[in-house]
Design a protein around this motif. Structure first.
Motif, PDB file in Angstrom:
ATOM      1  N   LEU A  10       0.834  -1.198   0.000  1.00  0.00           N
ATOM      2  CA  LEU A  10       0.000   0.000   0.000  1.00  0.00           C
ATOM      3  C   LEU A  10       0.871   1.250   0.000  1.00  0.00           C
ATOM      4  O   LEU A  10       0.600   2.213  -0.716  1.00  0.00           O
ATOM      5  CB  LEU A  10      -0.921   0.017   1.232  1.00  0.00           C
ATOM      6  N   ALA A  69       2.544   1.688  -3.407  1.00  0.00           N
ATOM      7  CA  ALA A  69       1.553   2.159  -4.379  1.00  0.00           C
ATOM      8  C   ALA A  69       1.202   3.617  -4.112  1.00  0.00           C
ATOM      9  O   ALA A  69       1.028   4.402  -5.041  1.00  0.00           O
ATOM     10  CB  ALA A  69       0.301   1.296  -4.321  1.00  0.00           C
ATOM     11  N   GLY A  70       1.126   3.984  -2.827  1.00  0.00           N
ATOM     12  CA  GLY A  70       0.818   5.365  -2.466  1.00  0.00           C
ATOM     13  C   GLY A  70       1.880   6.322  -2.967  1.00  0.00           C
ATOM     14  O   GLY A  70       1.571   7.375  -3.524  1.00  0.00           O
ATOM     15  N   PHE A 126       1.548   6.628  -6.611  1.00  0.00           N
ATOM     16  CA  PHE A 126       0.377   7.435  -6.926  1.00  0.00           C
ATOM     17  C   PHE A 126       0.731   8.914  -6.855  1.00  0.00           C
ATOM     18  O   PHE A 126       0.309   9.712  -7.691  1.00  0.00           O
ATOM     19  CB  PHE A 126      -0.751   7.122  -5.939  1.00  0.00           C
ATOM     20  N   GLY A 130      -0.211   1.780  -8.540  1.00  0.00           N
ATOM     21  CA  GLY A 130      -0.508   3.089  -7.953  1.00  0.00           C
ATOM     22  C   GLY A 130      -0.471   4.192  -8.991  1.00  0.00           C
ATOM     23  O   GLY A 130      -1.373   5.038  -9.069  1.00  0.00           O
ATOM     24  N   VAL A 160      -3.440   4.091 -11.398  1.00  0.00           N
ATOM     25  CA  VAL A 160      -4.660   4.714 -10.870  1.00  0.00           C
ATOM     26  C   VAL A 160      -4.562   6.227 -11.036  1.00  0.00           C
ATOM     27  O   VAL A 160      -5.513   6.892 -11.425  1.00  0.00           O
ATOM     28  CB  VAL A 160      -4.857   4.330  -9.384  1.00  0.00           C
ATOM     29  N   ARG A 206      -7.149   8.448 -13.336  1.00  0.00           N
ATOM     30  CA  ARG A 206      -8.264   9.084 -12.627  1.00  0.00           C
ATOM     31  C   ARG A 206      -8.801  10.315 -13.350  1.00  0.00           C
ATOM     32  O   ARG A 206      -9.929  10.714 -13.161  1.00  0.00           O
ATOM     33  CB  ARG A 206      -7.878   9.407 -11.196  1.00  0.00           C
ATOM     34  N   ILE A 228     -11.655   9.008 -15.624  1.00  0.00           N
ATOM     35  CA  ILE A 228     -12.381   7.891 -15.025  1.00  0.00           C
ATOM     36  C   ILE A 228     -13.776   7.763 -15.614  1.00  0.00           C
ATOM     37  O   ILE A 228     -14.344   6.674 -15.675  1.00  0.00           O
ATOM     38  CB  ILE A 228     -12.420   8.059 -13.490  1.00  0.00           C
ATOM     39  N   PRO A 277     -13.425   3.979 -17.335  1.00  0.00           N
ATOM     40  CA  PRO A 277     -13.296   3.551 -15.926  1.00  0.00           C
ATOM     41  C   PRO A 277     -12.372   2.356 -15.746  1.00  0.00           C
ATOM     42  O   PRO A 277     -11.760   2.207 -14.688  1.00  0.00           O
ATOM     43  CB  PRO A 277     -14.729   3.229 -15.507  1.00  0.00           C
ATOM     44  N   PHE A 316     -10.162   1.032 -12.603  1.00  0.00           N
ATOM     45  CA  PHE A 316     -10.690  -0.092 -11.843  1.00  0.00           C
ATOM     46  C   PHE A 316      -9.845  -1.359 -11.953  1.00  0.00           C
ATOM     47  O   PHE A 316      -9.763  -2.124 -11.003  1.00  0.00           O
ATOM     48  CB  PHE A 316     -12.142  -0.378 -12.244  1.00  0.00           C
ATOM     49  N   ALA A 334      -6.931  -0.956  -9.623  1.00  0.00           N
ATOM     50  CA  ALA A 334      -7.511  -0.868  -8.282  1.00  0.00           C
ATOM     51  C   ALA A 334      -7.863  -2.243  -7.767  1.00  0.00           C
ATOM     52  O   ALA A 334      -7.533  -2.614  -6.632  1.00  0.00           O
ATOM     53  CB  ALA A 334      -8.755   0.018  -8.318  1.00  0.00           C
ATOM     54  N   ILE A 354      -4.666  -4.156  -6.885  1.00  0.00           N
ATOM     55  CA  ILE A 354      -4.113  -3.773  -5.581  1.00  0.00           C
ATOM     56  C   ILE A 354      -4.927  -4.419  -4.477  1.00  0.00           C
ATOM     57  O   ILE A 354      -4.396  -5.048  -3.565  1.00  0.00           O
ATOM     58  CB  ILE A 354      -4.158  -2.239  -5.379  1.00  0.00           C
ATOM     59  N   PHE A 355      -6.252  -4.272  -4.583  1.00  0.00           N
ATOM     60  CA  PHE A 355      -7.120  -4.743  -3.522  1.00  0.00           C
ATOM     61  C   PHE A 355      -6.980  -6.245  -3.307  1.00  0.00           C
ATOM     62  O   PHE A 355      -6.789  -6.722  -2.188  1.00  0.00           O
ATOM     63  CB  PHE A 355      -8.572  -4.370  -3.837  1.00  0.00           C
ATOM     64  N   VAL A 361      -3.383  -7.145  -1.894  1.00  0.00           N
ATOM     65  CA  VAL A 361      -3.196  -6.765  -0.491  1.00  0.00           C
ATOM     66  C   VAL A 361      -4.049  -7.658   0.405  1.00  0.00           C
ATOM     67  O   VAL A 361      -3.605  -8.097   1.465  1.00  0.00           O
ATOM     68  CB  VAL A 361      -3.527  -5.274  -0.283  1.00  0.00           C
TER      69      VAL A 361
END
Lengths: 309, 283
Positions: free
Chosen positions: B211, B214-215, B218, B231, B234, B238, B241, B245, B249, B252, B255-256, B259
């Motif tokens: 995270l 990626a942050g 980003f 990151g 995204v 954005r 988006i 999209p 997505f 995203a 990553i989700f 993690v």
């Protein structure tokens, strides 16, 4: 107690010394000529002549240690220099931005408390029930979602699809809501989990059984005994969550264009506005250390057992 | 009955652990084998096919420059997963070495090392990482340095406390009397007995490290364009988006999912170890 506080306050100075020295040193090794950056940040095309003049103005010909020493002494006097970009005092810029970040951080913490308290208690009281699992599932998801992603998704759904909130956070309550929510989601998950664990732990203690045996109502025990004891954990949590909050605010403020410390820092980094970056580092770490100190002191204040050690 | 229940519980925890370790290995394998899995070149632009939705040629559509989103997500897995795991491994080794030395040597070495550790701990990690990465200039290596420098302290503290707790054990004294050298003592007798909780801590940290990395990306302080990283993907996506999209997505979701798998793996490892110690204590 007083001795402890004085010791903790005094130790902040050498720590800031180390921190700023390292940051200053990093800026020294980083590629690029500060005089050139200063001119570029002001929108001037750097000619050889102007560069010479700026270098002399910035004392770049002096050795590194001397410049750092001068900077630190004036920093101790509260003068953090001026921004490369607009020549305004760094302290002034930090002061304005701090207000915005404070509003954002406090609303995030308040929002987190308001939401996580009932959730945590309910999850603990209905342990292993459907609600408990649901909350644990949600907190788990919240932990795996990075803040920037959450912010982008919230903007997508609330601002673009439903058009409820403005995309760029204007300085209004409505504009504050989404950034505060983004910032608080991590806190909500953390707080809910901790409150749940704390209430569960307290419920199992003999004093609760004792109170129950004496016929004290469950609601009364919860309100006056369990929650009172859980407060101490919560105070520590708020203090501990501060580091994440400060880090998160950089991301969130950049996305929502909220004019706080985080955005100031990112703008300064992009423009290589070193005095502002340095000022940001010293200021944010000072805030962080003071918050930690206050947490530790309040911990000692609320829990006499810690004082004994 | 109770015995049976405990056995069953242990089995489910072990099952969970096996399941998630398989999934984690699968993800790491994907990240390593990603060049062979990509349907298109992740860096090849195709302006005529920009911002199209999922189709036969581009299973997840394309981004603003007409690059294949699926290929970019796969290419990004190498940066995101592999670099995070590598970074955790480096922090693990470094932090453990510091903690072991401090705890085992004691005295002045311990004081100096732990003062440094405490000093590092008293700064807000992510903020310092952002500033360090920002000053050094955005690149994947610099982002990893920034996160590594601010993230090894947990391992050091944990290793030190474990070493101090076990230093008084008889077998350590026995090993020392037998004439083992210091280094041999550390590696053969101390390390195997402290490493368990450290591995679990590391497993839990993988998700957080991902995270954070990626942050940083980003924010533009990690990988640089056009290199693919979730990151930064995204961030790139954005702005558009609404039009495309999938550009946001797809990374995203990646990553989700990643993690989540690594977080669950960490939890399962911790539960498994807890169960083990409960059983040991019960014997």
């Amino acid at each position: 107690m007083a001795k402890y506080i004085i010791k903790r306050v005094l130790i902040i100075i050498p720590m800031l010394l180390v921190l700023t020295f390292v940051t200053y040193g990093l800026m020294e090794i980083a590629p690029g000529d500060p005089a050139e950056m200063k001119l570029k940040a002001q929108g001037v095309i750097p000619s050889e002549e102007a560069l010479e003049k700026t270098r002399a103005q910035m004392h770049l010909d002096e050795p590194f240690i001397q410049r750092y020493g001068e900077w630190f002494v004036s920093a101790l006097h509260g003068d953090l220099g001026t921004s490369y970009k607009d020549n305004r005092a760094v302290t002034e810029k930090l002061g304005i931005a701090t207000g915005y970040t404070a509003v954002l951080a406090v609303s995030a913490i308040l929002l987190a408390l308001v939401i996580s308290f009932p959730l945590g208690i309910m999850a603990a009281l209905r342990r292993n029930g459907f609600f408990d699992y649901l909350i644990r599932f949600m907190t788990f998801i919240g932990n795996a979602l990075p803040r920037f992603l959450l912010a982008v998704l919230l903007i997508y759904f609330f601002c673009l699809q439903m058009k409820i909130f403005p995309v760029i956070a204007k300085e209004t309550v409505k504009g504050l809501f989404l950034p505060a929510l983004c910032l608080s989601v991590g806190l909500i998950c953390e707080f809910t989990r901790q409150i749940r664990a704390e209430v569960l732990e307290q419920i199992g203690k003999p004093y609760v059984t004792g109170a129950k045996a004496r016929g004290v109502k469950a609601g009364h025990i919860l309100r006056y005994d369990i929650l009172h004891n859980a407060m101490i954990t919560l105070l520590t949590l708020i203090g501990l969550s501060f580091a994440g909050l400060l880090g998160g605010s950089v991301v969130i403020e950049t996305i929502f264009q909220w004019p706080g410390l985080g955005k100031l820092c990112m703008d300064a980094i992009t423009n290589r506005d070193y005095p502002v970056v340095l000022g940001f580092v010293i200021w944010i770490c000072l805030i962080y250390m003071v918050v930690n100190l206050i947490t530790d002191i309040s911990y000692r204040y609320f829990d006499p057992r810690v004082r004994e050690e | 009955m109770k015995q049976k229940f405990r056995k069953k519980w242990k089995n489910t925890v072990r099952f969970r652990f096996r399941l998630f370790i398989c999934l984690a290995i699968l993800l790491v394998a994907i990240s390593i084998l990603s060049p062979f899995l990509m349907p298109n070149d992740p860096y090849e632009t195709n302006v005529l096919m920009a911002k199209v939705g999922p189709c036969a040629q581009y299973p997840l559509g394309t981004d603003a420059l007409g690059r294949c989103v699926l290929s970019r997500v796969l290419a990004g897995s190498r940066t995101s997963i592999f670099c995070s795991v590598l970074l955790v491994a480096i922090m693990f080794v470094f932090g453990t070495a510091v903690g072991l030395t401090a705890g085992y040597k004691g005295g002045i070495v311990d004081t100096i090392l732990m003062r440094i550790t405490d000093l590092m701990l008293s700064f807000p990690q992510m903020v310092v990482a952002i500033v360090v990465a920002g000053i050094l200039g955005g690149s994947l290596l610099n982002a990893m340095i920034a996160l590594g420098v601010t993230g090894w302290m947990g391992y050091a503290r944990l290793a030190r406390s474990r070493v101090i707790a076990m230093k008084k054990e008889d077998y350590i004294t026995a090993a020392r009397i037998s004439g083992n050298s210091e280094i041999r003592m550390l590696i053969h007798y101390v390390l195997p007995n402290v490493i368990g909780p450290l591995i679990i801590y590391a497993a839990i940290q993988i998700g957080t490290t991902m995270l954070n990395l990626a942050g940083l990306s980003f924010l533009g302080l990690g990988v640089q364009v056009p290199q693919a990283e979730w990151g930064s993907m995204v961030n790139e996506g954005r702005a558009m988006i609404q039009l495309a999209p999938q550009v946001v997505f797809a990374p995203a979701a990646a990553i989700f999912i990643t993690v989540t798998v690594f977080n669950l793996l960490g939890d399962a490892a911790r539960d498994l170890a807890d169960r083990g110690s409960v059983q040991e204590a019960g014997r």
